[in-house]
Design an enzyme around this catalytic site. Sequence first.
Site, short mmCIF file in Angstrom:
data_model
loop_
_atom_site.label_atom_id
_atom_site.label_comp_id
_atom_site.label_asym_id
_atom_site.label_seq_id
_atom_site.Cartn_x
_atom_site.Cartn_y
_atom_site.Cartn_z
N ASP A 1 -7.20 -10.46 -1.64
CA ASP A 1 -7.61 -10.33 -3.04
C ASP A 1 -6.88 -11.31 -3.96
O ASP A 1 -7.24 -11.46 -5.13
CB ASP A 1 -7.33 -8.90 -3.52
N GLU B 1 3.09 -5.50 -11.91
CA GLU B 1 4.50 -5.36 -12.31
C GLU B 1 4.88 -6.45 -13.31
O GLU B 1 5.63 -6.22 -14.26
CB GLU B 1 5.40 -5.40 -11.06
N TRP C 1 -1.52 -7.63 -5.73
CA TRP C 1 -1.91 -6.81 -6.88
C TRP C 1 -0.72 -6.05 -7.47
O TRP C 1 -0.58 -5.95 -8.70
CB TRP C 1 -3.06 -5.88 -6.51
N ASP D 1 -6.30 5.53 2.01
CA ASP D 1 -6.48 4.12 1.66
C ASP D 1 -7.90 3.72 2.01
O ASP D 1 -8.40 4.03 3.09
CB ASP D 1 -5.48 3.30 2.50
N GLN E 1 12.44 -5.61 -7.25
CA GLN E 1 11.55 -6.48 -8.03
C GLN E 1 11.24 -5.98 -9.44
O GLN E 1 11.27 -6.76 -10.39
CB GLN E 1 10.25 -6.73 -7.27
N HIS F 1 0.85 -1.21 0.00
CA HIS F 1 0.00 0.00 0.00
C HIS F 1 0.88 1.26 0.00
O HIS F 1 0.60 2.22 -0.70
CB HIS F 1 -0.93 0.00 1.22
N THR G 1 -6.04 -0.08 -3.22
CA THR G 1 -4.81 -0.63 -3.81
C THR G 1 -5.06 -2.01 -4.43
O THR G 1 -4.13 -2.62 -4.95
CB THR G 1 -3.72 -0.74 -2.73
N1 UDP Z 1 8.82 -6.27 -3.59
C1 UDP Z 1 10.11 -5.83 -3.78
N2 UDP Z 1 11.12 -6.71 -3.57
C2 UDP Z 1 10.92 -7.99 -3.17
C3 UDP Z 1 9.59 -8.44 -3.00
C4 UDP Z 1 8.54 -7.55 -3.24
O1 UDP Z 1 10.34 -4.67 -4.13
O2 UDP Z 1 11.90 -8.70 -2.98
C5 UDP Z 1 7.71 -5.31 -3.82
C6 UDP Z 1 6.98 -5.64 -5.09
O3 UDP Z 1 7.64 -5.01 -6.18
C7 UDP Z 1 5.59 -5.12 -4.82
C8 UDP Z 1 5.45 -5.13 -3.31
O4 UDP Z 1 6.77 -5.40 -2.78
O5 UDP Z 1 5.47 -3.80 -5.29
C9 UDP Z 1 4.54 -6.23 -2.81
O6 UDP Z 1 3.24 -5.85 -3.04
P1 UDP Z 1 2.13 -6.89 -3.48
O7 UDP Z 1 0.87 -6.14 -3.65
O8 UDP Z 1 2.57 -7.69 -4.65
O9 UDP Z 1 2.02 -7.92 -2.28
P2 UDP Z 1 1.89 -7.74 -0.69
O10 UDP Z 1 3.27 -7.59 -0.17
O11 UDP Z 1 1.04 -6.54 -0.42
O12 UDP Z 1 1.28 -9.03 -0.27
#
Ligand code: UDP
Length: 478
Positions: free
Chosen positions: A393, A377, A372, A120, A354, A18, A143
């Site tokens: 989600d 990405e 998401w 949010d 990432q 988020h 988000t």
């Molecule tokens: N991410 C990152 N490096 C990592 C793992 C995840 O930068 O090694 C970032 C990824 O690019 C994404 C976010 O962390 O933007 C994770 O958000 P997502 O909505 O996919 O999943 P959540 O962590 O909320 O379950």
Amino acid sequence: MAESSSHVLIFPFPVQGHVKCMLQLAELLCLSGIPFLTFLNSDHNHRRLLLDSHFLASFPGFRFASLPDGLPPDHPRSGIRIFELFDSISAVTKPLFRDMLLCGRLNCDGRPPVNCIIADGIFMSFAIDVAEEVGIPLVSFRTFSASCFWTFLCIPRLIQAGDLPIRGDDDDMGRAVSSVPGMESFLRFCDLPSFCRAADPSDRALQIVATETHLTTRAHALILNTFDELEGSALSHIRRHIPNLYAVGPLGAFLHAKLPESSRRSSTSLWQEDRTCMAWLDARPPKSVVYVSFGSITVLTRDQLLEFWYGLVNSGKPFLWVDRPNSVAGEQQVPKELAAATRERGYVVGWAPQEEVLAHPAIGGFLTHSGWNSTLESLVAGVPMICWPYFGDQQMNSRFVGEVWKVGVDMKDCCDRVIVEKMIRDVMEVRREEVEKSAMQMAETARKAVAGGGSSRASLDRLVEDIKLMTGRRNATQ
Ligand code: UDP
């Protein structure tokens, strides 16, 4: 002029996914001429947020502020304990947020009073009550995907139709859901957001999600990190309830399109990125590597970890694995054969850059929890996905990946090593041409949405105008 004194307060739910996309939105608003922005973090995240120093230097009107989230510093803020944040924010952050706005604490350093809030929409809808009390217009930012938002909006309808609670045994999870308009042809019970698996329709989490979603209809407008070409059907259903809807995604791609290469910010991470993986990727053949990351909240059991690990190793593909600190519950004893295979063709980091990893030519597939941000990405990079949704989600996102956009495969509720190996081989070998073609087409569509003349570009322009108008109107009444 009144409009030149817009001061927007951005207030995310304090978790990585988020914070990241709301920071991306903040940066886009700065680039679009909103002169003053305050980004409200939790104290805990604020201490950890790693920003390039040039970020603040580039935007003199941008400031951070922070408030406690009410949890002790050593609380994991991950896995199912993430829901404890909801209660602590409501008990501790909410009254402090109200005081902050009532006392005008953000109007310092020659900054005008806050005259627009972007909050949010999940677990933070109390901001709507506060905004109404202090008379500041509020825009809700969700988000999640539009399809997930639409399904949440349909929860009362699902309960009324007798679809919730889900009845019967596991076989019933494969039945079609008929009470989410627009999704009748592909949505199964197992694809509903995980909150819908509650045995009782009065379940607290289910009710919170339904209530919070309905509250969004009281906001001035709704922003979604998606684009018309990706989720047109859900967006048009939502527009009937919330006409002031801005689909401005994918935000990451949007920033890339707006910023020249040289000034790109590398990170909005709460963990230190280990960039050594980029050199490791440089030495791998094109489209040969499986990138594995389960995001910032997922916690695997030891058994799940081993199933994924054996599946990966048995697939024979090189892999880059993000093993986030504390992302596996319990002790880890690594079987010798896994350690040996990982030394031979794997690379493990604690946190990766990432978006850069996904854009690397060596990446051929993404084993993901279907968050998401990660989904968007991967779509932007044109990388096919192997989905293992964890919660929230993600169960819906993975269905869209596998069945609607056809840019990957959906493992759903199973991570047996045989299935993991088969799904990796499907995406990397057997169905490679087909999923790669759809993934590349989707990446192109996403790029067009954020380019000049694109749907998200037009939406952002309208949003910026709307903010200027509403802040101008508010300034005129002060
Ligand atoms: N991410 C990152 N490096 C990592 C793992 C995840 O930068 O090694 C970032 C990824 O690019 C994404 C976010 O962390 O933007 C994770 O958000 P997502 O909505 O996919 O999943 P959540 O962590 O909320 O379950």
